[in-house]
Design a protein around this motif. Structure first.
Motif, PDB file in Angstrom:
ATOM      1  N   ILE A   5       0.836  -1.205   0.000  1.00 34.73           N
ATOM      2  CA  ILE A   5       0.000   0.000   0.000  1.00 34.73           C
ATOM      3  C   ILE A   5       0.873   1.257   0.000  1.00 34.73           C
ATOM      4  O   ILE A   5       0.626   2.194  -0.764  1.00 34.73           O
ATOM      5  CB  ILE A   5      -0.971   0.005   1.198  1.00 34.73           C
ATOM      6  N   CYS A   6       1.909   1.270   0.838  1.00 34.05           N
ATOM      7  CA  CYS A   6       2.822   2.421   0.882  1.00 34.05           C
ATOM      8  C   CYS A   6       3.563   2.571  -0.435  1.00 34.05           C
ATOM      9  O   CYS A   6       3.788   3.692  -0.910  1.00 34.05           O
ATOM     10  CB  CYS A   6       3.805   2.282   2.040  1.00 34.05           C
ATOM     11  N   GLU A   7       3.940   1.455  -1.038  1.00 38.01           N
ATOM     12  CA  GLU A   7       4.649   1.500  -2.318  1.00 38.01           C
ATOM     13  C   GLU A   7       3.744   2.034  -3.425  1.00 38.01           C
ATOM     14  O   GLU A   7       4.172   2.849  -4.247  1.00 38.01           O
ATOM     15  CB  GLU A   7       5.190   0.125  -2.672  1.00 38.01           C
ATOM     16  N   ALA A   8       2.486   1.622  -3.443  1.00 36.10           N
ATOM     17  CA  ALA A   8       1.540   2.118  -4.440  1.00 36.10           C
ATOM     18  C   ALA A   8       1.289   3.611  -4.245  1.00 36.10           C
ATOM     19  O   ALA A   8       1.232   4.372  -5.218  1.00 36.10           O
ATOM     20  CB  ALA A   8       0.231   1.336  -4.361  1.00 36.10           C
ATOM     21  N   PHE A   9       1.147   4.048  -3.000  1.00 37.24           N
ATOM     22  CA  PHE A   9       0.976   5.468  -2.710  1.00 37.24           C
ATOM     23  C   PHE A   9       2.170   6.243  -3.241  1.00 37.24           C
ATOM     24  O   PHE A   9       2.009   7.291  -3.893  1.00 37.24           O
ATOM     25  CB  PHE A   9       0.813   5.706  -1.203  1.00 37.24           C
ATOM     26  N   GLY A  10       3.358   5.739  -2.975  1.00 38.84           N
ATOM     27  CA  GLY A  10       4.574   6.410  -3.432  1.00 38.84           C
ATOM     28  C   GLY A  10       4.648   6.514  -4.946  1.00 38.84           C
ATOM     29  O   GLY A  10       5.057   7.558  -5.482  1.00 38.84           O
ATOM     30  N   ARG A  11       4.259   5.455  -5.638  1.00 40.66           N
ATOM     31  CA  ARG A  11       4.245   5.492  -7.107  1.00 40.66           C
ATOM     32  C   ARG A  11       3.254   6.539  -7.611  1.00 40.66           C
ATOM     33  O   ARG A  11       3.558   7.306  -8.541  1.00 40.66           O
ATOM     34  CB  ARG A  11       3.885   4.123  -7.683  1.00 40.66           C
ATOM     35  N   ASN A  12       2.078   6.598  -6.993  1.00 44.92           N
ATOM     36  CA  ASN A  12       1.080   7.600  -7.378  1.00 44.92           C
ATOM     37  C   ASN A  12       1.585   9.007  -7.105  1.00 44.92           C
ATOM     38  O   ASN A  12       1.420   9.904  -7.942  1.00 44.92           O
ATOM     39  CB  ASN A  12      -0.234   7.365  -6.637  1.00 44.92           C
ATOM     40  N   LEU A  13       2.198   9.212  -5.950  1.00 46.12           N
ATOM     41  CA  LEU A  13       2.731  10.530  -5.600  1.00 46.12           C
ATOM     42  C   LEU A  13       3.782  10.953  -6.617  1.00 46.12           C
ATOM     43  O   LEU A  13       3.750  12.083  -7.121  1.00 46.12           O
ATOM     44  CB  LEU A  13       3.324  10.515  -4.189  1.00 46.12           C
ATOM     45  N   ARG A  14       4.712  10.060  -6.939  1.00 41.81           N
ATOM     46  CA  ARG A  14       5.772  10.385  -7.900  1.00 41.81           C
ATOM     47  C   ARG A  14       5.172  10.733  -9.270  1.00 41.81           C
ATOM     48  O   ARG A  14       5.571  11.719  -9.896  1.00 41.81           O
ATOM     49  CB  ARG A  14       6.750   9.226  -8.041  1.00 41.81           C
ATOM     50  N   ALA A  15       4.214   9.944  -9.731  1.00 47.75           N
ATOM     51  CA  ALA A  15       3.610  10.186 -11.042  1.00 47.75           C
ATOM     52  C   ALA A  15       2.904  11.536 -11.085  1.00 47.75           C
ATOM     53  O   ALA A  15       3.071  12.305 -12.051  1.00 47.75           O
ATOM     54  CB  ALA A  15       2.641   9.056 -11.376  1.00 47.75           C
ATOM     55  N   LEU A  60      -0.083  19.762  -4.633  1.00 44.11           N
ATOM     56  CA  LEU A  60      -0.077  19.219  -5.991  1.00 44.11           C
ATOM     57  C   LEU A  60      -1.387  19.533  -6.724  1.00 44.11           C
ATOM     58  O   LEU A  60      -1.548  19.156  -7.876  1.00 44.11           O
ATOM     59  CB  LEU A  60       0.166  17.708  -5.955  1.00 44.11           C
ATOM     60  N   GLN A  61      -2.297  20.196  -6.037  1.00 44.14           N
ATOM     61  CA  GLN A  61      -3.609  20.561  -6.591  1.00 44.14           C
ATOM     62  C   GLN A  61      -4.319  19.339  -7.179  1.00 44.14           C
ATOM     63  O   GLN A  61      -4.765  19.338  -8.328  1.00 44.14           O
ATOM     64  CB  GLN A  61      -3.465  21.676  -7.632  1.00 44.14           C
ATOM     65  N   CYS A  62      -4.409  18.309  -6.317  1.00 44.41           N
ATOM     66  CA  CYS A  62      -5.153  17.118  -6.693  1.00 44.41           C
ATOM     67  C   CYS A  62      -5.975  16.664  -5.472  1.00 44.41           C
ATOM     68  O   CYS A  62      -5.817  17.222  -4.391  1.00 44.41           O
ATOM     69  CB  CYS A  62      -4.220  15.989  -7.150  1.00 44.41           C
ATOM     70  N   SER A  63      -6.823  15.718  -5.667  1.00 38.96           N
ATOM     71  CA  SER A  63      -7.603  15.178  -4.573  1.00 38.96           C
ATOM     72  C   SER A  63      -6.750  14.159  -3.815  1.00 38.96           C
ATOM     73  O   SER A  63      -5.977  13.423  -4.434  1.00 38.96           O
ATOM     74  CB  SER A  63      -8.843  14.492  -5.123  1.00 38.96           C
ATOM     75  N   PRO A  64      -6.893  14.089  -2.482  1.00 33.44           N
ATOM     76  CA  PRO A  64      -6.167  13.043  -1.749  1.00 33.44           C
ATOM     77  C   PRO A  64      -6.434  11.646  -2.295  1.00 33.44           C
ATOM     78  O   PRO A  64      -5.532  10.807  -2.312  1.00 33.44           O
ATOM     79  CB  PRO A  64      -6.675  13.197  -0.317  1.00 33.44           C
ATOM     80  N   LYS A  65      -7.633  11.412  -2.801  1.00 38.49           N
ATOM     81  CA  LYS A  65      -7.958  10.073  -3.321  1.00 38.49           C
ATOM     82  C   LYS A  65      -7.123   9.737  -4.557  1.00 38.49           C
ATOM     83  O   LYS A  65      -6.902   8.572  -4.851  1.00 38.49           O
ATOM     84  CB  LYS A  65      -9.445   9.932  -3.615  1.00 38.49           C
TER      85      LYS A  65
END
Length: 69
Positions: A5-15, A60-65
């Motif tokens: 879950i943390c790894e997926a969050f990190g990938r989303n954040l980076r993208a 980042l002007q995005c939704s937390p989701k």
């Protein structure tokens, strides 16, 4: 490494960060989060708080989701 879950969050954040034209340094500076900690978040090495999720999303002007799986 951290949890999937943390790894997926990190990938989303980076993208999202890259799509918005932010460097890690700029995002760190604007949020008040240490740059090395931003790197750890993106690598999924740390479990961040809900407050930091909202802080990152706001800058980042995005939704937390959008940062979540």
């Amino acid at each position: 490494m951290g949890s999937p879950i943390c790894e997926a969050f990190g990938r989303n954040l980076r993208a999202i960060r890259k799509s918005k034209g932010f460097s890690q340094e700029r995002l760190a500076h604007e949020t008040g989060i240490d740059r090395s900690y931003v790197g750890k978040i993106e690598r999924g090495e740390v479990n961040i708080t809900i407050e930091k999720i909202y802080l990152l999303a706001d800058h980042l002007q995005c939704s937390p989701k959008d940062l979540l799986i």
